[in-house]
Design an enzyme around this catalytic site. Sequence first.
Site, short mmCIF file in Angstrom:
data_model
loop_
_atom_site.label_atom_id
_atom_site.label_comp_id
_atom_site.label_asym_id
_atom_site.label_seq_id
_atom_site.Cartn_x
_atom_site.Cartn_y
_atom_site.Cartn_z
N PHE A 1 9.58 -16.27 16.59
CA PHE A 1 8.53 -15.26 16.82
C PHE A 1 8.28 -14.99 18.29
O PHE A 1 7.14 -14.83 18.73
CB PHE A 1 7.23 -15.72 16.13
CG PHE A 1 6.69 -14.65 15.21
CD1 PHE A 1 7.26 -14.44 13.96
CD2 PHE A 1 5.65 -13.83 15.61
CE1 PHE A 1 6.78 -13.45 13.12
CE2 PHE A 1 5.16 -12.84 14.77
CZ PHE A 1 5.72 -12.65 13.52
N LYS B 1 10.09 -2.64 10.51
CA LYS B 1 10.93 -3.82 10.78
C LYS B 1 12.10 -3.78 9.83
O LYS B 1 12.16 -2.93 8.93
CB LYS B 1 10.15 -5.13 10.63
CG LYS B 1 9.64 -5.34 9.22
CD LYS B 1 8.90 -6.66 9.07
CE LYS B 1 9.81 -7.79 8.71
NZ LYS B 1 9.10 -8.93 8.11
N CYS C 1 -0.09 -4.84 8.68
CA CYS C 1 -0.97 -6.00 8.85
C CYS C 1 -1.40 -6.23 10.29
O CYS C 1 -2.58 -6.10 10.62
CB CYS C 1 -0.27 -7.25 8.32
SG CYS C 1 -0.04 -7.14 6.57
N LEU D 1 2.55 -13.40 3.38
CA LEU D 1 3.89 -12.89 3.04
C LEU D 1 4.37 -11.94 4.13
O LEU D 1 3.62 -11.08 4.57
CB LEU D 1 3.86 -12.15 1.70
CG LEU D 1 3.24 -12.91 0.50
CD1 LEU D 1 3.18 -11.99 -0.71
CD2 LEU D 1 4.05 -14.17 0.19
N ARG D 2 5.62 -12.11 4.57
CA ARG D 2 6.19 -11.14 5.50
C ARG D 2 7.00 -10.13 4.70
O ARG D 2 7.78 -10.53 3.82
CB ARG D 2 7.11 -11.84 6.51
CG ARG D 2 6.39 -12.66 7.56
CD ARG D 2 7.36 -13.59 8.26
NE ARG D 2 7.96 -14.51 7.29
CZ ARG D 2 8.99 -15.29 7.58
NH1 ARG D 2 9.56 -15.26 8.76
NH2 ARG D 2 9.48 -16.12 6.67
N GLU D 3 6.86 -8.87 5.00
CA GLU D 3 7.67 -7.88 4.28
C GLU D 3 9.14 -8.11 4.62
O GLU D 3 9.48 -8.48 5.74
CB GLU D 3 7.22 -6.46 4.65
CG GLU D 3 5.86 -6.16 4.04
CD GLU D 3 5.38 -4.75 4.32
OE1 GLU D 3 6.22 -3.85 4.44
OE2 GLU D 3 4.16 -4.58 4.44
C1 UDX Z 1 -1.51 -5.65 1.22
C2 UDX Z 1 -2.80 -6.43 1.24
O1 UDX Z 1 -3.51 -6.17 0.08
C3 UDX Z 1 -3.59 -6.03 2.45
O2 UDX Z 1 -4.75 -6.87 2.56
C4 UDX Z 1 -2.75 -6.28 3.63
O3 UDX Z 1 -3.51 -6.09 4.79
C5 UDX Z 1 -1.58 -5.33 3.56
O4 UDX Z 1 -0.81 -5.66 2.44
P1 UDX Z 1 -0.46 -3.70 0.31
O5 UDX Z 1 0.03 -4.47 -0.88
O6 UDX Z 1 0.51 -3.43 1.43
O7 UDX Z 1 -1.74 -4.38 0.92
O8 UDX Z 1 -1.14 -2.39 -0.15
P2 UDX Z 1 -0.42 -1.21 -0.86
O9 UDX Z 1 1.06 -1.35 -0.73
O10 UDX Z 1 -1.13 -0.02 -0.37
O11 UDX Z 1 -0.77 -1.49 -2.40
C6 UDX Z 1 -2.08 -1.45 -2.81
C7 UDX Z 1 -2.01 -1.07 -4.30
O12 UDX Z 1 -3.31 -1.16 -4.84
C8 UDX Z 1 -1.54 0.38 -4.50
O13 UDX Z 1 -0.52 0.38 -5.45
C9 UDX Z 1 -2.79 1.10 -5.02
O14 UDX Z 1 -2.47 2.11 -5.95
C10 UDX Z 1 -3.51 -0.05 -5.71
N1 UDX Z 1 -4.94 0.15 -5.90
C11 UDX Z 1 -5.71 0.64 -4.89
C12 UDX Z 1 -5.50 -0.19 -7.15
O15 UDX Z 1 -4.80 -0.59 -8.05
N2 UDX Z 1 -6.84 -0.05 -7.33
C13 UDX Z 1 -7.63 0.44 -6.35
O16 UDX Z 1 -8.84 0.55 -6.58
C14 UDX Z 1 -7.06 0.80 -5.10
C1 UDX Z 2 2.98 -10.29 9.01
C2 UDX Z 2 2.81 -11.80 9.05
O1 UDX Z 2 4.01 -12.41 9.54
C3 UDX Z 2 2.52 -12.32 7.65
O2 UDX Z 2 2.29 -13.71 7.69
C4 UDX Z 2 1.26 -11.61 7.13
O3 UDX Z 2 0.95 -12.04 5.83
C5 UDX Z 2 1.48 -10.12 7.11
O4 UDX Z 2 1.83 -9.66 8.43
P1 UDX Z 2 4.84 -8.56 8.44
O5 UDX Z 2 3.89 -7.62 9.14
O6 UDX Z 2 5.38 -8.19 7.12
O7 UDX Z 2 4.11 -10.01 8.25
O8 UDX Z 2 6.11 -8.78 9.38
P2 UDX Z 2 6.47 -9.74 10.60
O9 UDX Z 2 7.82 -10.24 10.36
O10 UDX Z 2 5.38 -10.70 10.90
O11 UDX Z 2 6.57 -8.68 11.84
C6 UDX Z 2 5.41 -7.99 12.21
C7 UDX Z 2 5.80 -7.04 13.35
O12 UDX Z 2 6.11 -7.79 14.54
C8 UDX Z 2 7.03 -6.20 13.06
O13 UDX Z 2 6.86 -4.93 13.64
C9 UDX Z 2 8.15 -6.96 13.77
O14 UDX Z 2 9.24 -6.12 14.15
C10 UDX Z 2 7.41 -7.47 15.00
N1 UDX Z 2 7.96 -8.68 15.59
C11 UDX Z 2 8.01 -9.82 14.87
C12 UDX Z 2 8.37 -8.65 16.93
O15 UDX Z 2 8.33 -7.60 17.58
N2 UDX Z 2 8.83 -9.79 17.49
C13 UDX Z 2 8.91 -10.97 16.79
O16 UDX Z 2 9.35 -11.98 17.34
C14 UDX Z 2 8.49 -10.97 15.43
#
Ligand code: UDX
Ligand code: UDX
Length: 441
Positions: free
Chosen positions: A250, A321, A261, A154-156
């Site tokens: 990209f 981003k 990520c 998933l991309r944010e």
């Molecule tokens: C995700 C993916 O899980 C991670 O592998 C990827 O590299 C980044 O994106 P993300 O959803 O961004 O992580 O993490 P975050 O936004 O920090 O949310 C994690 C949630 O898990 C938090 O709400 C935290 O409170 C919760 N958590 C953490 C639990 O519920 N149980 C725990 O033991 C630890």
């Molecule tokens: C990424 C991967 O795309 C997704 O598949 C994975 O699950 C999680 O990490 P995300 O980090 O949410 O998703 O955003 P993405 O759109 O991939 O951009 C990552 C970073 O690269 C951002 O800082 C973005 O600004 C930068 N970017 C992206 C560039 O600088 N140039 C590009 O052409 C694309």
Amino acid sequence: MKNITVIGVGYVGLVTGACFADLGNRVVAIDINEMRIENLKRGIMPIYEPGLKEIVERNVKAERLSFTTDYLEALRDAEFVFICVGTPEGVDGEADLKYVRMAAESIAKVMDHEMIIVNKSTVPVGTGDWVANIIREHQPRPIPFAVVSCPEFLREGSAVRDFFNPDRTVLGSMDREAANKVAQLHLPLRAPIVITDLRTAEMIKYASNAFLATRISFINEIANICEALGADVKEVVQGMGYDKRIGHHFLEPGVGYGGSCFPKDVKALAYMAQVHGTNPELLHAVMGINQMQRKQIVIKLQDLLGDLSGKIIALLGLAFKENTDDIRVSPALEIAEMLHDLGAIVRGYDPAAMAHVARAYPFVQLAADPYDLAQGCDAVVVATPWNEFKALDMERIGAAMRQKVIVDGRNLYDPERLKALGFIYRGVGRGYNGALNSHNG
Ligand code: UDX
Ligand code: UDX
């Protein structure tokens, strides 16, 4: 209709849970952060993600999605348990799995029936086996279970769209039947499903992110070479991209990749490689270029403004981003810190991330809008390419500035148009040192 439990309601867990509910499953989402859960029960989202609030509300109303902090309640009817907790960067770049351990132990202690544990979080190769061992160690009595790796792509900012339109679903397990059951959950998405073993599935995730990060560092290096040789990287990408092996996607040069990520996943992969005796020299180069790309922005400002101490620099965009409020490893804020260290006065505006910035970066003076931001500043830096920045009244922006200098870190604007408005423009890879037709400035 299946019973699914999601552990962790962050960027990945909340989207995954809400979207599985939207497919007709019964989803219980659990988190240790009570505030997040209480807010979700009141319809308040913990994250900014386009389209998420509507999906959560619709499924809570349909009683397909509920929230709790209690593991007994969360696992009571669970057939599938998705671990979606964060795996932040640890020491030396190794992924920190403390949250995954906590989740696995909590599952083991209360599970009283067979279930399939699905690792959604990005975890180092071999973690699937490690999770299975933790569960076996902490079960009060042996209860059958299987572990399946199902990495997220998933991309944010487009996570909901990406969930419903995946290019592929990747599943890894030593238990083929369990993998097939998780595959069934994904059939409505009508995308190719790759089923392999645990380690290979975990590796697919890292290799995919590392490749995407490599594309970005590649085009950033090409942009830097374009500045030395007087070429326009935008046109270079245009010309390259028609080759189907390359594509136009990209390949946006900018300030370097950020987010929760790519930075941590490339580091984690390089770390895994090193501790297992291989030398990830390309990955090291990808990371080195990425760090330098942020510095290029500061170097350009120094070229244009000289000593930056006391200068007012305005950052247009603060999130890592566009279309997200996430400031984790945000290049905009790393640039802000470098400017602050040089004694510059740093101002900032972002459509979604300002609350996070106010808490974590108090030295950034936040503006009400881009026009307020430009007031009296010596330069504007485009750090995050939000759509709303594309339609700004640049004449009004220029009139507010003390010096009409713009460092367009995301090549958002047309250099000729800004030059015609009296700006000194520097992009990324846009002709000699980023100034197309540099003879006029
Ligand atoms: C995700 C993916 O899980 C991670 O592998 C990827 O590299 C980044 O994106 P993300 O959803 O961004 O992580 O993490 P975050 O936004 O920090 O949310 C994690 C949630 O898990 C938090 O709400 C935290 O409170 C919760 N958590 C953490 C639990 O519920 N149980 C725990 O033991 C630890
Ligand atoms: C990424 C991967 O795309 C997704 O598949 C994975 O699950 C999680 O990490 P995300 O980090 O949410 O998703 O955003 P993405 O759109 O991939 O951009 C990552 C970073 O690269 C951002 O800082 C973005 O600004 C930068 N970017 C992206 C560039 O600088 N140039 C590009 O052409 C694309």
